[in-house]
Design an enzyme around this catalytic site. Structure first.
Site, short mmCIF file in Angstrom:
data_model
loop_
_atom_site.label_atom_id
_atom_site.label_comp_id
_atom_site.label_asym_id
_atom_site.label_seq_id
_atom_site.Cartn_x
_atom_site.Cartn_y
_atom_site.Cartn_z
N ASP A 96 3.67 -1.52 11.32
CA ASP A 96 3.25 -0.17 10.98
C ASP A 96 2.63 0.44 12.23
O ASP A 96 1.83 -0.22 12.91
CB ASP A 96 2.23 -0.18 9.83
N ARG A 128 9.08 2.28 11.55
CA ARG A 128 10.13 1.81 10.62
C ARG A 128 11.42 1.44 11.35
O ARG A 128 12.05 2.28 11.99
CB ARG A 128 10.38 2.85 9.52
N ARG A 136 -0.56 12.44 10.23
CA ARG A 136 0.77 13.01 10.52
C ARG A 136 1.07 14.23 9.67
O ARG A 136 0.77 14.22 8.46
CB ARG A 136 1.88 11.98 10.25
N SER A 177 6.61 6.76 13.13
CA SER A 177 6.57 5.49 12.41
C SER A 177 7.25 4.35 13.17
O SER A 177 8.11 4.57 14.01
CB SER A 177 7.29 5.71 11.08
N ASP A 179 0.80 -1.24 0.00
CA ASP A 179 0.00 0.00 0.00
C ASP A 179 0.83 1.28 0.00
O ASP A 179 0.34 2.34 -0.33
CB ASP A 179 -0.96 0.01 1.21
N HIS A 180 2.11 1.18 0.35
CA HIS A 180 2.93 2.39 0.49
C HIS A 180 3.64 2.77 -0.82
O HIS A 180 3.46 3.85 -1.34
CB HIS A 180 4.00 2.19 1.56
C1 MIC Z 1 3.97 6.16 8.51
O1 MIC Z 1 2.81 6.52 8.57
O2 MIC Z 1 4.92 6.85 8.96
C2 MIC Z 1 4.29 4.82 7.89
C3 MIC Z 1 4.97 5.07 6.62
O3 MIC Z 1 3.10 4.11 7.63
C4 MIC Z 1 5.15 4.03 8.89
C5 MIC Z 1 5.73 2.81 8.37
C6 MIC Z 1 6.93 3.00 7.53
O4 MIC Z 1 7.76 3.88 7.76
O5 MIC Z 1 7.09 2.17 6.63
C7 MIC Z 1 4.47 3.72 10.20
O6 MIC Z 1 3.57 4.39 10.60
O7 MIC Z 1 4.92 2.81 10.92
FE1 SF4 Z 2 -0.11 4.79 5.14
FE2 SF4 Z 2 1.18 5.42 7.40
FE3 SF4 Z 2 -0.22 7.26 6.06
FE4 SF4 Z 2 -1.49 5.34 7.30
S1 SF4 Z 2 -0.23 6.94 8.24
S2 SF4 Z 2 -1.92 6.06 5.23
S3 SF4 Z 2 -0.12 3.60 7.02
S4 SF4 Z 2 1.63 6.19 5.35
#
Ligand code: MIC
Ligand code: SF4
Length: 644
Positions: free
Chosen positions: A119, A539, A379, A537, A64-65
């Site tokens: 995630d 990550r 975010r 995140s 999805d990313h």
């Molecule tokens: C985000 O919203 O920051 C992400 C991208 O979904 C991350 C995961 C990632 O960095 O791959 C998350 O929320 O964990």
């Molecule tokens: Fe995707 Fe993270 Fe954004 Fe949710 S907050 S839509 S999981 S990138």
């Protein structure tokens, strides 16, 4: 004493330790989810465990990313993930099928079960009464291998909801109000549990929007009970048989309680560049906007897009605004289309995108210079949109659509009639592209593209440690600062040497070169930080890539939960100042020695002497015995193979 919902679920899953607050416990994980940006690494780590099949009830691999396929790399990763799912017995949800959290809620979430996801927004499942937590990829790999998930038993923060949301105020505003009161670190060490008479007025997807956005509080997770509204949702998904009731006992005790009377809430908005920078919309109304995005795992359920469509039946979008819709899932898209709402959105001039994360993680949709972007996302960390010095505001779908119509930040109560939404009795499932696990994966070859680099070797902790303060940063540093994402960097998630070239890129472009120079002359690097270091995140690349560059110690005022766990998993010492005032006297470039480090860790020392430019400072190492062994071994994978 009566029990909370969280305690009931934990009690049913505990395999190590006892449910005493503040102590480490190990719990059984029923379900896992991964997304592609963290998933490639998680499956390389799962492979390293040597377990031939996932051991959970349900494990789902979502893409999805990284949907922008500007070269072979993301496309190769998608193919790798599909082959992994086929080989190891996972469900596979392909690109365009939707955001992991939304699809999981619709098709897989089950009340009372535990869910671990790579995630940070995995708590979305808490809207259904699951105990759903975000973690690093390695922890998810271990859970898929059938190992317990370890966490510090959190305290329970009760949020008592009363009243009914007024027209034009929705679930997003509830959490914006909680963020306003508690801040992005107010939930650290807690599970947030919702209760009270107000729950009756919140549907399962409203609740999921709240538990999703609750990730920004830094909480371990957030949870709602499973009640009649949960049953209604599962029934509409054709999954009524998976419903069980889970409610807190009458005499359940919460460690802390706040109360929110929803009937007096107003539309709220988070200003740049932190989700807790919350004010009433009326306080910033009138500022011109250039872009309005409705989507993300926070606000792209069918209800959210229906509200937008219904408002637009009688209105048009301002010609100064790029108004964009990122649907949460194929299911949402199908139902919107079947109901005719999609046509309304098309006619309004909205730009309709495929279902996925898209601009929320900087995969396109960057806003123009110096202008305001309004998003229903969770975010708005600085630069995350892809535009440096961006001005991103976070709000509900109601505020988003009202502002898109007027061309400036608008209190939606200025619009006329509120469209009351009737959700379908039965949703079209929209799951035809989800591949079920195969009976056997023996015949399946895993397809690896050239961008998938082998997992780096990690040496054990040295007897004594000698290094340099590579960087000093302030409070609330996010994993987006440490390991940025976006269309340029995300395709490197399965290639640690390549992605490590971007560590702290937006904070200090010289960081990587300094780290490399230090690694030759000294043993390694240390980063000094303020409060809530590593928020955001899950990550693990924010630990793994610095580790690859030789960073072995982080000394900060306090850590965010998932990042601290990731640091330990990759052998980075998470130290906290004994005296936070010491932070002020440490400068970048200072020489650091930690004498007899191994001996101290082996002996269980909680206070560690750190000599910085010849002066002795004291730092607290708050970790479990298991963590100590992992730190000594140099990484969780080293530890797991040593203890086989
Ligand atoms: C985000 O919203 O920051 C992400 C991208 O979904 C991350 C995961 C990632 O960095 O791959 C998350 O929320 O964990
Ligand atoms: Fe995707 Fe993270 Fe954004 Fe949710 S907050 S839509 S999981 S990138």
């Amino acid at each position: 004493m009566g029990k909370t919902v969280a305690e009931k679920i934990l009690e049913a899953h505990i395999v190590e330790g006892t449910l005493r607050k503040g102590e480490e416990i190990g719990i059984r994980i029923d379900q896992t989810l991964t997304q592609d940006a963290t998933g490639t690494m998680a499956y390389l780590e799962f492979e390293a465990t040597g377990i031939p099949r996932v051991q959970t009830d349900v494990s789902v691999c979502y893409v999805d990313h990284n949907l922008v396929q500007s070269d072979f790399r993301n496309a190769d990763d998608h193919r790798f993930l599909q082959s992994v799912a086929r080989k190891y017995g996972l469900y596979f949800s392909p690109p365009g099928n939707g955001i992991s959290h939304q699809v999981h809620l619709e098709r897989f979430g089950v009340p009372g079960k535990t869910l671990l996801g790579s995630d940070s927004h995995t708590p979305t499942g808490g809207g259904l009464g699951m105990l759903a937590m975000g973690a690093g990829g390695l922890d998810v790999a271990m859970a898929m291998a059938g190992k317990p998930f370890y966490l510090i038993m959190p305290e329970i923060y009760g949020v008592r909801l009363t009243g009914k949301l007024p027209d034009w105020v929705s679930a997003k505003d509830v959490l914006l109000e909680v963020l306003r009161r508690l801040s992005v670190k107010g939930g650290v060490g807690y599970i947030i549990e919702y209760f009270g008479p107000g729950l009756a007025g919140l549907t399962a997807t409203d609740r999921a929007a709240i538990t999703n956005f609750g990730a920004e509080l830094g909480a371990t997770t957030s949870v709602f009970p499973s009640d009649a509204n949960t049953k209604k949702f599962l029934d509409s998904q054709g999954r009524a048989d998976q419903w069980v009731e889970i409610v807190a006992d009458e005499d359940a005790e919460y460690d802390k309680v706040i109360e929110i009377d929803m009937s007096i809430l107003e539309p709220m908005i988070a200003c740049p560049s932190s989700p807790d920078n919350v004010v009433k919309v009326s306080e910033v109304a009138g500022k011109p906007v250039s872009q309005v995005l409705v989507g993300s795992c926070s606000n792209s359920s069918l209800r959210d897009l229906m509200v937008v469509a219904k408002v637009l039946e009688k209105e048009t979008i301002s010609s100064d605004v790029s108004f964009e819709i990122n649907p949460g899932s194929r299911q949402v898209l199908e139902n919107l289309t079947a109901q005719g709402d999609m046509l309304t959105l098309m006619k309004s001039g909205a730009r309709i995108h495929q279902a996925g994360c898209l601009g929320c993680i900087g995969m396109g949709q960057a806003p123009p210079t110096g202008s305001i972007s309004l998003r229903t996302f969770p975010r708005n960390f600085p630069g995350r949109s892809g535009t440096q010095d961006d001005k991103v505001y976070l709000c509900s779908p109601e505020v988003a659509v009202a502002s898109a119509i007027k061309g400036c930040i608008t209190d939606p109560r200025d619009l006329k009639e509120y469209p009351h939404i009737e959700l379908p009795e039965k949703y079209l499932p929209g799951d035809q592209r989800i591949e079920a696990p195969r009976a056997s994966g023996d015949e399946i070859e895993i397809i690896r593209g050239p961008n998938i680099a082998p997992f780096p070797e990690m040496e054990a902790l040295p007897e004594s440690w000698k290094g340099i303060v590579l960087l000093k940063v302030g409070d609330n540093i996010t994993t987006d600062h440490i390991m940025p994402a976006g269309a340029k960097i995300l395709p490197l998630r399965s290639n640690i040497p390549a992605i490590s070239e971007f560590v702290f890129n937006s904070v200090d472009e010289q960081f990587v070169q300094r780290a490399k120079d230090v690694a030759i002359e000294y043993i390694g690097g240390m980063v000094v930080g303020g409060d809530n270091y590593g928020q955001g995140s899950s990550r693990e690349h924010a630990a793994l890539a610095p580790r690859y560059l030789g960073v072995r110690v982080k000394l900060v005022k306090s850590f965010a939960r998932i990042h601290k766990a990731n640091l330990i998993n990759f052998g980075i010492l998470p130290l906290v100042f004994e005296n936070p005032g010491d932070y002020d006297s440490i400068v970048q470039g200072a020489k650091v020695i930690i004498p007899a480090l191994r001996k101290h860790i082996e002996a269980g020392a909680e206070k560690i002497e750190v000599q910085i430019d010849g002066k002795a400072y004291y730092a607290i190492l708050e970790v479990s015995q298991r963590h100590r062994e992992i730190l000594l071994a140099g990484s969780l994978l080293n530890w797991a193979s040593e203890s086989k």
